[in-house]
Design an enzyme around this catalytic site. Structure first.
Site: not given
Lengths: 418, 377
Positions: A33, A127-128
């Site tokens: 993350d 973003d993860e």
């Protein structure tokens, strides 16, 4: 998105530092993350702001916080919070507008690093991502925590941002661990100590437990994951319903059967809009649904996809948010079909209400290689009834030549255009 | 009001009326059933009715009436109670705002709703014609299968009834298939030709329950009021007609074909169901016709594949045509025949399915028109 909570007492023993790393045997799942992703990306070009509160958000009166760095979070600023609220909490922060296209570019670069290490990469958002590294360890000559450390080094060196990593034997534990590792850290939950890790945590940490379920669990005297684990399955089923009861029972015992699914295929396509002022006017909302349906249909066609389920998302003035979906008889990539369904869903769900945000989404996507149910109104190669799809495809071509405003439904023209 | 009534008759009547009540009534009274004892000229009968402005249902039950009167109670609750009562006479009495139901040693007390808030039931529309209940129920079910279930297109959720002299034609389509049934009936004297559109699901339910009692079904029409009435076996229903244009469907019916196959219905339907087990929801089953044989196949490399071959009486060039398996099985099931004739021209044009007799000749009166699935590439 990180939870930015201080690590609970005793959880430091799971932290992987340069010197010590917990036993990561059998911990094949990584959750990676990015830390305060948009803000971190912006700070690469504004390093002088690094120690000040920085918030990335749009400029409109209804914009929400897209990302806040850790100094800003100390004031209580959080992602998805209205900008007005953020300004009240932290007026001294630097507010930066988002840079179009930049974050997906960085995201692609980061995903490329993951995919060099293992093909089993499941992105959850920009973003993860989950990674399954169990099959890659021999080739890489390292352990899961080693892969996590390598990822953290490479992301920092190649993209100038930090990320946090959770290493565990199953997905939801890995995700919990990365959240607790933030910022810029790594937590390893040894397979044999999964329950020891989970049980002291509050029930809200379980995947699938939102505010409602949490209240329900607490009413039944279940505050921690240990409480859930100790409760007989039959009682959980009765209290929560069969599916949710079984789901939470499995999670509380550290079981999560979901594999990491490498997915490049899109599951759904959607578009939404937040209004600057709440909208009551049904004709206006219907026009906005048309605009969004046009956008979704055009991107479906551009990707060679069709979808069977149309859903709408409506956020009311009081922030209550609903989604409603309807499955069509045949998959479509036609704005007219999507719009018709979206309008019907809106009429049923909220005949009259002040609307803050409205969105259209098409799910159940299939490729053009799957066959198309023909209908009487558009038999192949016939004249007669209007053939909307062909009209819309023609408009795609015109737009690709003359720009997005070249062809629009007449109802989307503003009164002064003609 | 105070009455005594046989349990079975009451339970049947209430169950039938309650079926047409809305599951979530917009106002509570519309979820009620009206019990009317002897108001109709003092006859010894209890009338049970329900009405939600769309559909009305009324049925009479023999009863011994001590005190006449009317009362309104929750339909769902009354249906559940009467179904569960022992097989003994039932006494219903209304005292103030409560109704009591006594049967054997069981006793229920229900709140009543204000009768004066209940809408006036529509009168049964003028008789348009008669038909045997069984034939009517079958015809309606054969056509209802093709009606749309999607309320966003109201005209496609309807069934068109066309009265032309002594012929009654029923048609429905959901844009992907169309079913049509023509049969003769006994029109009322002096009746002109007419065409109306009624909600297909409601009509199918009503035709089934009225047809089950044997006897004839009387069809009534009040086009001006937008009402269709059905009556038979002591039961009366009205349905509000749909105020929508039915698509001009006759132009869809193909006038010629280049391929013709005659098939065994049950063998084909079973083979389709088997083969389509590998077809994910909504994907197609492919039919490859060649001289003397039909090869069915479905699925692909990703989800698994299946195929099966059947003997067929086929005239035409070898061709592959694909259909939604559910739509195809619906059509075969609606034929009510052992054999089927399938005719078509090209893989992207509609195919026509009709019932056939043992010689392979078409049995007139029914057709099911189905749009194929266009195969990729």
């Amino acid at each position: 998105m990180g939870r930015n909570a201080a690590l609970p007492d005793g959880y430091d023993r799971f932290r992987a530092t340069g010197d010590t790393t917990p036993d990561d045997t059998g911990c094949g799942v990584l959750h990676v993350d990015m830390d305060a992703f948009f803000a971190a990306v912006e700070l690469r070009t504004r390093p002088e702001l690094a120690d000040r509160p920085v918030v990335v958000a749009g400029a409109g009166p209804r914009s929400v916080v897209l990302s806040a760095n850790y100094p800003a979070r100390r004031y209580g600023v959080r992602s998805a919070m209205p900008v007005g609220a953020a300004r009240r909490l932290c007026p001294q922060a630097v507010y930066l507008p988002p840079t179009r296209g930049l974050y997906s570019e960085v995201s692609r670069g980061v995903l490329a690093i993951f995919r060099e290490l293992t093909p089993l990469v499941e992105p959850l958002s920009l973003d993860e991502a989950f990674l399954d590294v169990s099959g890659a360890l021999r080739r890489l000559g390292t352990t899961p925590a080693g892969v996590g450390a390598l990822i953290r080094r490479r992301v920092a060196a190649e993209h100038g941002i930090t990320c946090s990593v959770g290493v565990a034997s199953v997905k939801f534990v890995a995700k919990l661990a990365s959240g607790m590792a933030k910022p810029d850290g790594m937590l390893v939950v040894p397979a044999a100590r999964t329950l020891e890790f989970l049980h002291p945590l509050p029930v809200s940490a379980l995947w699938g437990v939102g505010r409602k379920t949490e209240e329900n669990l607490r009413r039944h005297g279940l505050d921690t994951i240990a409480d859930v684990a100790r409760t007989p399955l039959e009682r959980l089923r009765r209290a929560l319903g069969t599916a949710l009861g079984e789901h939470l029972h499995a999670l509380a015992h550290g079981r999560d059967e979901r594999p990491v699914v490498p997915d490049s295929e899109e599951k759904s396509l959607g578009a939404e809009r937040t209004f600057d002022v709440d909208q009551h006017d049904r004709a206006f909302l219907n026009r906005e649904l048309l605009r969004l349906s046009e956008r979704v249909a055009a991107s479906l066609r551009a990707k060679g996809l069709r979808g069977r389920t149309v859903s709408i998302k409506v956020r009311f003035a009081d922030f209550r948010t609903i989604t409603r979906a309807r499955t069509l008889f045949a998959a479509t990539d036609v704005a007219r079909d999507i719009h018709g369904t979206a309008v019907a869903l809106l009429d049923e769900a909220a005949p009259t209400a002040a609307v803050r945000l409205i969105g259209v989404r098409v799910e159940g996507l299939s490729g053009e290689d799957e066959g198309e149910q023909l209908s009487f109104d558009a038999p192949a190669g016939s004249g007669g009834a209007p053939r909307w799809r062909e009209a819309e495809v023609a408009a795609d071509v015109a737009r690709s030549k003359f720009g997005a405003a070249a062809v629009r439904p007449a109802s989307l023209l503003s009164p002064d255009e003609g | 009001m105070k009455i005594r009534v046989e349990r079975d008759g009451l339970a049947d009547a209430v169950a039938w009326v309650a079926r047409s009540l809305p599951s979530r009534p917009p106002v509570p009274v519309l979820g009620g059933v009206l019990l009317d004892a002897g108001a109709e000229g003092g006859s010894d009968a209890l009338t049970v009715s329900g009405f939600d402005y769309e559909v009305s249902a009324t049925v009479g039950v023999p009863a011994t009436i001590a005190d006449g009167g009317r009362t309104l109670v929750s339909g769902r609750l009354l249906a559940d109670i009467t179904k569960a009562l022992p097989a003994q006479p039932v006494e219903i009495a209304v005292d103030g705002a409560r109704a009591s139901i006594t049967c054997g040693n069981a006793r229920f007390s229900l709140p009543t709703m204000p009768v004066e808030d209940y809408p006036q039931l529509p009168a049964q529309p003028e008789l348009a014609g008669e038909v045997t209940g069984e034939a009517f129920a079958q015809a309606v079910s054969q056509v209802a299968v093709a009606a749309g279930k999607d309320d966003t297109l109201p005209m496609l959720t309807g069934m068109r009834l066309e009265i032309t002299g002594s012929t009654l034609t029923l048609v429905a389509t959901d844009r992907f298939r169309l079913a049509m049934r023509e049969f003769s009936w006994q029109p009322a004297e002096g009746l002109g030709d007419a065409a109306v559109l009624a909600p297909a699901r409601t009509l199918a339910d009503a035709a089934k329950s009225l047809g089950a009692g044997g006897g004839t079904v009387r069809v009534g029409l009040a086009s001006g009021d937008g009402l269709l009435g059905l009556a038979g076996s002591g039961r009366y229903t009205t349905t509000r007609l749909l105020d929508a244009e039915f698509p001009p469907y006759r132009q869809l019916l193909p006038s010629d074909h280049t391929s013709r196959a005659v098939l065994q219905v049950s063998a084909l339907a079973e083979a389709i169901k088997r083969v389509s087990l590998v077809a994910e929801r909504g994907t197609q089953v492919r039919l490859e016709f060649a001289d003397g044989s039909l090869r069915l196949s479905a699925g692909g490399d990703d989800e698994g594949s299946a195929e099966e071959e059947l003997p067929v009486d086929y005239q035409g060039e070898p061709v592959t045509i694909a259909f939604n398996p559910g739509y195809l099985v619906d059509g075969l099931g609606a034929l009510h025949a052992d054999r089927a004739e399938l005719t078509f021209t090209t893989p992207n044009r509609p195919a026509l399915i009709k019932p056939a007799d043992d010689n392979g000749d078409v049995v007139p009166g029914y057709l099911y028109l189905l749009m194929p699935v266009r195969l990729p590439g």
